[in-house]
Scaffold this active site. Structure first.
Site, PDB file in Angstrom:
ATOM      1  CE  LYS A  13      -2.070  -0.759   3.892  1.00 41.01           C
ATOM      2  NZ  LYS A  13      -1.507  -2.122   4.331  1.00 41.01           N
ATOM      3  NE  ARG A  88      -3.829  -0.916  10.051  1.00 44.88           N
ATOM      4  CZ  ARG A  88      -2.872  -0.177   9.298  1.00 44.88           C
ATOM      5  NH1 ARG A  88      -2.560   0.848   8.997  1.00 44.88           N
ATOM      6  NH2 ARG A  88      -1.546  -1.011   9.304  1.00 44.88           N
ATOM      7  NE  ARG A 127       7.679  -3.304   6.064  1.00 39.94           N
ATOM      8  CZ  ARG A 127       6.293  -3.186   5.749  1.00 39.94           C
ATOM      9  NH1 ARG A 127       5.734  -2.548   4.813  1.00 39.94           N
ATOM     10  NH2 ARG A 127       5.388  -3.572   6.790  1.00 39.94           N
ATOM     11  NE  ARG A 133       7.091  -0.991   9.660  1.00 45.31           N
ATOM     12  CZ  ARG A 133       5.794  -0.714   9.220  1.00 45.31           C
ATOM     13  NH1 ARG A 133       5.548  -0.276   7.960  1.00 45.31           N
ATOM     14  NH2 ARG A 133       5.092  -1.123   9.705  1.00 45.31           N
ATOM     15  NE  ARG A 144       2.223  -4.407  11.508  1.00 39.78           N
ATOM     16  CZ  ARG A 144       3.343  -4.460  10.754  1.00 39.78           C
ATOM     17  NH1 ARG A 144       4.355  -5.190  10.737  1.00 39.78           N
ATOM     18  NH2 ARG A 144       3.532  -4.034   9.625  1.00 39.78           N
TER      19      ARG A 144
HETATM   20  P1  AMP Z   1       1.278   0.701   8.510  1.00 40.28           P
HETATM   21  O1  AMP Z   1       2.539   1.388   8.287  1.00 40.28           O
HETATM   22  O2  AMP Z   1       0.220   1.277   8.012  1.00 40.28           O
HETATM   23  O3  AMP Z   1       1.500  -0.910   8.744  1.00 40.28           O
HETATM   24  O4  AMP Z   1       0.983   1.157  10.349  1.00 40.28           O
HETATM   25  C1  AMP Z   1       1.964   0.707  11.408  1.00 40.28           C
HETATM   26  C2  AMP Z   1       1.309   0.261  12.841  1.00 40.28           C
HETATM   27  O5  AMP Z   1       0.599   1.776  12.999  1.00 40.28           O
HETATM   28  C3  AMP Z   1       0.120  -0.383  12.759  1.00 40.28           C
HETATM   29  O6  AMP Z   1       0.269  -1.816  13.148  1.00 40.28           O
HETATM   30  C4  AMP Z   1      -0.880   0.196  13.769  1.00 40.28           C
HETATM   31  O7  AMP Z   1      -0.252  -0.158  15.127  1.00 40.28           O
HETATM   32  C5  AMP Z   1      -0.574   1.793  13.582  1.00 40.28           C
HETATM   33  N1  AMP Z   1      -1.497   2.124  12.646  1.00 40.28           N
HETATM   34  C6  AMP Z   1      -1.479   2.934  11.430  1.00 40.28           C
HETATM   35  N2  AMP Z   1      -2.550   3.049  10.932  1.00 40.28           N
HETATM   36  C7  AMP Z   1      -3.548   2.827  11.664  1.00 40.28           C
HETATM   37  C8  AMP Z   1      -5.029   3.141  11.844  1.00 40.28           C
HETATM   38  N3  AMP Z   1      -5.520   3.739  10.600  1.00 40.28           N
HETATM   39  N4  AMP Z   1      -5.547   2.869  12.929  1.00 40.28           N
HETATM   40  C9  AMP Z   1      -5.096   2.099  13.909  1.00 40.28           C
HETATM   41  N5  AMP Z   1      -3.587   1.981  13.925  1.00 40.28           N
HETATM   42  C10 AMP Z   1      -2.932   2.191  12.846  1.00 40.28           C
END
Ligand code: AMP
Length: 187
Positions: A13, A88, A127, A133, A144
């Site tokens: 994404k 989400r 990654r 990360r 996740r």
């Molecule tokens: P991502 O980089 O989008 O995979 O986000 C990394 C982490 O940030 C996720 O595993 C969540 O802990 C948090 N996170 C990101 N976006 C959201 C969202 N829209 N709602 C809740 N938690 C989020």
């Protein structure tokens, strides 16, 4: 055009969202990036979010909505936005509808990026090695994926009933996936 990119962690994404935002000349709202920046800067919001992120859990809706409310309402977003990793949860999706409706807009398209789970795990662990990360450890990755299945995947049915969903195959090379995405947006 307000486009949501929906897909499990590791589905690409971020990569595709950045490219698409550049191509369309509209801002990208990536809550994961905003949260990582807040954690990095040690803001109160970042401090609140950090423990959830480290455990692979979703950050509570009120925190997320505090983070994006202004962005989504801003004039910069008036010409459309790409939402990456947001909404989400059903609660976040409802809030998005309300925020967009407040300025006479709505969600135009939801692109779902499909990638098999074994490929997602392989990508995320790669990654972790490359980008360091801290939430890409084997245990958190599994968490996740489960959180995605339980809390985020139900959004596909929600937007599906509105006829907004287009699914694309998220395997293969980045340009190949980009071409599928462009085609899905026009479909
Ligand atoms: P991502 O980089 O989008 O995979 O986000 C990394 C982490 O940030 C996720 O595993 C969540 O802990 C948090 N996170 C990101 N976006 C959201 C969202 N829209 N709602 C809740 N938690 C989020």
């Amino acid at each position: 055009m307000n486009t949501i990119l929906l897909g499990p962690p590791g589905s690409g994404k971020g990569t595709q969202g950045a490219r698409l935002a550049g191509r369309l000349g509209v801002p990208k709202i990536a809550t994961g990036d905003l949260l990582r920046a807040a954690v990095q800067n040690g803001t109160p919001l970042g401090t609140q979010a950090k423990s959830f992120m480290e455990r692979g859990l979703l950050v509570p809706d009120d925190v997320i909505l505090g983070l994006i409310g202004e962005v989504l309402a801003s004039s910069a977003a008036a010409g459309g936005v790409i939402m990456d990793g947001f909404p989400r949860t059903i609660g976040q999706a409802e809030a998005v509808d309300e925020m967009l409706a407040a300025r006479g807009a709505d969600v135009t398209r939801v692109i779902v990026i499909d990638v098999p789970e074994d490929e997602l795990i392989r990508r995320m662990l790669g990654r972790a090695a490359e980008e360091g990360r801290s939430d890409d450890t084997p245990e958190t990755v599994r968490k996740r994926l489960a959180v995605y299945r339980d809390q985020t995947a139900p959004l596909i049915a929600r937007y599906g009933t509105k006829g907004l969903v287009r699914r694309i195959d998220g395997t293969g090379g980045i340009p190949e996936i980009a071409a599928r995405l462009d085609e899905a947006l026009d479909r």
